[in-house]
Design a protein around this motif. Sequence first.
Motif, PDB file in Angstrom:
ATOM      1  N   ARG A 197     -55.734  23.371   2.300  1.00 38.64           N
ATOM      2  CA  ARG A 197     -55.853  22.370   1.374  1.00 38.64           C
ATOM      3  C   ARG A 197     -55.413  22.710  -0.127  1.00 38.64           C
ATOM      4  O   ARG A 197     -54.695  22.069  -0.692  1.00 38.64           O
ATOM      5  CB  ARG A 197     -57.068  21.667   1.348  1.00 38.64           C
ATOM      6  CG  ARG A 197     -57.567  20.445   2.251  1.00 38.64           C
ATOM      7  CD  ARG A 197     -58.777  19.873   1.959  1.00 38.64           C
ATOM      8  NE  ARG A 197     -59.767  20.646   2.507  1.00 38.64           N
ATOM      9  CZ  ARG A 197     -60.344  20.417   3.871  1.00 38.64           C
ATOM     10  NH1 ARG A 197     -59.783  19.691   4.604  1.00 38.64           N
ATOM     11  NH2 ARG A 197     -61.301  21.115   4.321  1.00 38.64           N
ATOM     12  N   LEU A 198     -55.887  24.098  -0.429  1.00 39.28           N
ATOM     13  CA  LEU A 198     -55.468  24.601  -1.571  1.00 39.28           C
ATOM     14  C   LEU A 198     -54.389  24.740  -1.810  1.00 39.28           C
ATOM     15  O   LEU A 198     -53.562  24.478  -2.825  1.00 39.28           O
ATOM     16  CB  LEU A 198     -56.449  25.835  -1.778  1.00 39.28           C
ATOM     17  CG  LEU A 198     -57.927  25.822  -2.161  1.00 39.28           C
ATOM     18  CD1 LEU A 198     -58.653  27.313  -2.167  1.00 39.28           C
ATOM     19  CD2 LEU A 198     -58.518  25.231  -3.600  1.00 39.28           C
ATOM     20  N   LEU A 199     -53.474  25.464  -0.790  1.00 34.04           N
ATOM     21  CA  LEU A 199     -52.047  25.650  -1.043  1.00 34.04           C
ATOM     22  C   LEU A 199     -51.359  24.289  -1.025  1.00 34.04           C
ATOM     23  O   LEU A 199     -50.409  24.363  -1.548  1.00 34.04           O
ATOM     24  CB  LEU A 199     -51.686  26.509   0.337  1.00 34.04           C
ATOM     25  CG  LEU A 199     -52.071  28.013   0.173  1.00 34.04           C
ATOM     26  CD1 LEU A 199     -51.251  28.562   1.639  1.00 34.04           C
ATOM     27  CD2 LEU A 199     -51.607  28.557  -0.917  1.00 34.04           C
ATOM     28  N   SER A 200     -51.692  23.534  -0.367  1.00 31.47           N
ATOM     29  CA  SER A 200     -51.037  22.138  -0.670  1.00 31.47           C
ATOM     30  C   SER A 200     -51.066  21.588  -2.098  1.00 31.47           C
ATOM     31  O   SER A 200     -50.105  21.195  -2.531  1.00 31.47           O
ATOM     32  CB  SER A 200     -51.775  21.115   0.506  1.00 31.47           C
ATOM     33  OG  SER A 200     -51.497  21.350   1.703  1.00 31.47           O
ATOM     34  N   ALA A 201     -52.373  21.720  -2.439  1.00 30.16           N
ATOM     35  CA  ALA A 201     -52.599  21.152  -3.783  1.00 30.16           C
ATOM     36  C   ALA A 201     -51.647  21.916  -4.745  1.00 30.16           C
ATOM     37  O   ALA A 201     -51.166  21.579  -5.720  1.00 30.16           O
ATOM     38  CB  ALA A 201     -54.079  21.192  -4.324  1.00 30.16           C
ATOM     39  N   TRP A 202     -51.614  23.124  -4.587  1.00 32.76           N
ATOM     40  CA  TRP A 202     -51.022  24.141  -5.465  1.00 32.76           C
ATOM     41  C   TRP A 202     -49.424  24.007  -5.485  1.00 32.76           C
ATOM     42  O   TRP A 202     -48.667  24.261  -6.306  1.00 32.76           O
ATOM     43  CB  TRP A 202     -51.512  25.640  -5.266  1.00 32.76           C
ATOM     44  CG  TRP A 202     -52.722  25.893  -5.681  1.00 32.76           C
ATOM     45  CD1 TRP A 202     -53.559  25.201  -6.522  1.00 32.76           C
ATOM     46  CD2 TRP A 202     -53.707  27.110  -5.585  1.00 32.76           C
ATOM     47  NE1 TRP A 202     -54.834  25.870  -6.638  1.00 32.76           N
ATOM     48  CE2 TRP A 202     -54.827  27.009  -5.841  1.00 32.76           C
ATOM     49  CE3 TRP A 202     -53.360  28.093  -4.670  1.00 32.76           C
ATOM     50  CZ2 TRP A 202     -55.831  27.668  -5.845  1.00 32.76           C
ATOM     51  CZ3 TRP A 202     -54.298  29.235  -4.462  1.00 32.76           C
ATOM     52  CH2 TRP A 202     -55.601  28.998  -5.025  1.00 32.76           C
ATOM     53  N   GLN A 203     -49.208  23.717  -4.276  1.00 31.86           N
ATOM     54  CA  GLN A 203     -47.607  23.289  -4.198  1.00 31.86           C
ATOM     55  C   GLN A 203     -47.410  22.101  -4.798  1.00 31.86           C
ATOM     56  O   GLN A 203     -46.263  22.149  -5.512  1.00 31.86           O
ATOM     57  CB  GLN A 203     -47.288  23.223  -2.560  1.00 31.86           C
ATOM     58  CG  GLN A 203     -45.966  22.707  -2.224  1.00 31.86           C
ATOM     59  CD  GLN A 203     -45.401  23.558  -1.005  1.00 31.86           C
ATOM     60  OE1 GLN A 203     -46.008  24.348  -0.500  1.00 31.86           O
ATOM     61  NE2 GLN A 203     -44.078  23.409  -0.872  1.00 31.86           N
ATOM     62  N   LYS A 204     -48.289  21.104  -4.763  1.00 30.87           N
ATOM     63  CA  LYS A 204     -47.894  19.913  -5.340  1.00 30.87           C
ATOM     64  C   LYS A 204     -47.714  20.202  -6.963  1.00 30.87           C
ATOM     65  O   LYS A 204     -47.029  19.603  -7.613  1.00 30.87           O
ATOM     66  CB  LYS A 204     -48.866  18.732  -5.151  1.00 30.87           C
ATOM     67  CG  LYS A 204     -48.547  18.009  -4.136  1.00 30.87           C
ATOM     68  CD  LYS A 204     -49.390  16.974  -3.718  1.00 30.87           C
ATOM     69  CE  LYS A 204     -49.592  16.272  -2.219  1.00 30.87           C
ATOM     70  NZ  LYS A 204     -50.666  16.263  -1.476  1.00 30.87           N
ATOM     71  N   GLY A 206     -46.718  22.857  -8.237  1.00 26.82           N
ATOM     72  CA  GLY A 206     -45.693  23.638  -8.637  1.00 26.82           C
ATOM     73  C   GLY A 206     -46.092  24.878  -8.880  1.00 26.82           C
ATOM     74  O   GLY A 206     -45.267  26.066  -9.470  1.00 26.82           O
ATOM     75  N   ILE A 207     -47.265  25.469  -8.286  1.00 27.27           N
ATOM     76  CA  ILE A 207     -47.586  26.883  -8.584  1.00 27.27           C
ATOM     77  C   ILE A 207     -47.176  27.704  -7.489  1.00 27.27           C
ATOM     78  O   ILE A 207     -46.877  28.852  -7.605  1.00 27.27           O
ATOM     79  CB  ILE A 207     -49.142  26.844  -8.537  1.00 27.27           C
ATOM     80  CG1 ILE A 207     -49.691  26.104  -9.818  1.00 27.27           C
ATOM     81  CG2 ILE A 207     -49.810  28.135  -8.853  1.00 27.27           C
ATOM     82  CD1 ILE A 207     -51.188  25.890 -10.027  1.00 27.27           C
ATOM     83  N   VAL A 208     -47.139  27.283  -6.264  1.00 29.53           N
ATOM     84  CA  VAL A 208     -46.904  28.144  -5.071  1.00 29.53           C
ATOM     85  C   VAL A 208     -45.731  27.020  -4.197  1.00 29.53           C
ATOM     86  O   VAL A 208     -45.653  25.857  -4.308  1.00 29.53           O
ATOM     87  CB  VAL A 208     -48.072  28.444  -4.137  1.00 29.53           C
ATOM     88  CG1 VAL A 208     -49.099  29.229  -4.814  1.00 29.53           C
ATOM     89  CG2 VAL A 208     -48.612  27.380  -3.460  1.00 29.53           C
ATOM     90  N   GLU A 209     -45.034  27.853  -3.453  1.00 22.98           N
ATOM     91  CA  GLU A 209     -44.201  27.235  -2.233  1.00 22.98           C
ATOM     92  C   GLU A 209     -44.553  27.984  -1.070  1.00 22.98           C
ATOM     93  O   GLU A 209     -44.902  29.166  -0.975  1.00 22.98           O
ATOM     94  CB  GLU A 209     -42.824  27.473  -2.426  1.00 22.98           C
ATOM     95  CG  GLU A 209     -42.237  26.255  -3.176  1.00 22.98           C
ATOM     96  CD  GLU A 209     -40.783  26.589  -4.008  1.00 22.98           C
ATOM     97  OE1 GLU A 209     -40.108  27.397  -3.066  1.00 22.98           O
ATOM     98  OE2 GLU A 209     -40.188  26.051  -4.932  1.00 22.98           O
ATOM     99  N   SER A 210     -44.743  27.298   0.078  1.00 27.36           N
ATOM    100  CA  SER A 210     -45.146  27.757   1.174  1.00 27.36           C
ATOM    101  C   SER A 210     -44.480  27.134   2.637  1.00 27.36           C
ATOM    102  O   SER A 210     -44.472  26.044   2.601  1.00 27.36           O
ATOM    103  CB  SER A 210     -46.539  28.184   1.441  1.00 27.36           C
ATOM    104  OG  SER A 210     -47.313  26.955   1.451  1.00 27.36           O
TER     105      SER A 210
END
Length: 231
Positions: A197-204, A206-210
């Motif tokens: 969930r965190l990575l999904s939110a951060w991807q939205k 624009g902080i990370v891409e995974s």
Amino acid sequence: MAKLDESLLCDLPPFCLLERAQIREILEAAVSRRYEAGTSIFEEGAQADRFFLLLDGYLRVVRTTPGGDQIIVLHISPGQLFGIAPALQRETYPAASVAAVESLALSWPVRLWPEFTAKYPGFATESYKTVGQRLGQIQETLTEMATQAVEKRVACALLRMVNQSGRKTEAGIEIAFPITRQNISDMTGTTLHTVSRLLSAWQKAGIVESTRKHVTVTDPHALVLLSELDP
DNA sequence: TCATTAAGTATGC
DNA sequence: GCATACTTAATGA
């Protein structure tokens, strides 16, 4: 044993002060071995009969709690010593080491440790320095685990991996070894669901891409902010 | 706030 | 095509 070149070691901190002949001696005594991804180099609690240097690849250092949970303590990058139980006056390895990708490591029997520290200038100080650095890092993560919220812990874990093994791409800084959400949860004491969930939110944001087994930090500064403030 | 359950989609050997 | 990785929603401590 495979042929090894002196240039493998001469730039690495524990060996950079040494003469070519000394490096030659060290290589003569070394065993080099390849480890497939997922293979363990040694198990937690095993007799520490050798110490190691990672030439290529990445390792996870894993401890198992009494409850049976796997904790990823830290990662080892190329050029680092590991399994250096003798430096800790230990006869067994305090944690297991598992190859995260196909890896190549040198190793020496522990009986050579006293000789190495006595005979080779720089080796002792460098190896004790890495021991100190690792202890510090472990302690830091430990207090972090006890005090910080999950979001910060995950942010810190990503930053540590980026700092240790990040390589630049067009998109940002990418963690150089395969890393799953499960792995990240094993480092931060949370669940893979929360990490997802965190990575999904951060991807939205624009902080990370995974993608699968792969994380790139596109906005390190934002991640640093997440890891620090916001009480 | 976060773990857990559960039930789904995507991906890659 | 099956196992593994990942996502998302719902529930409840």
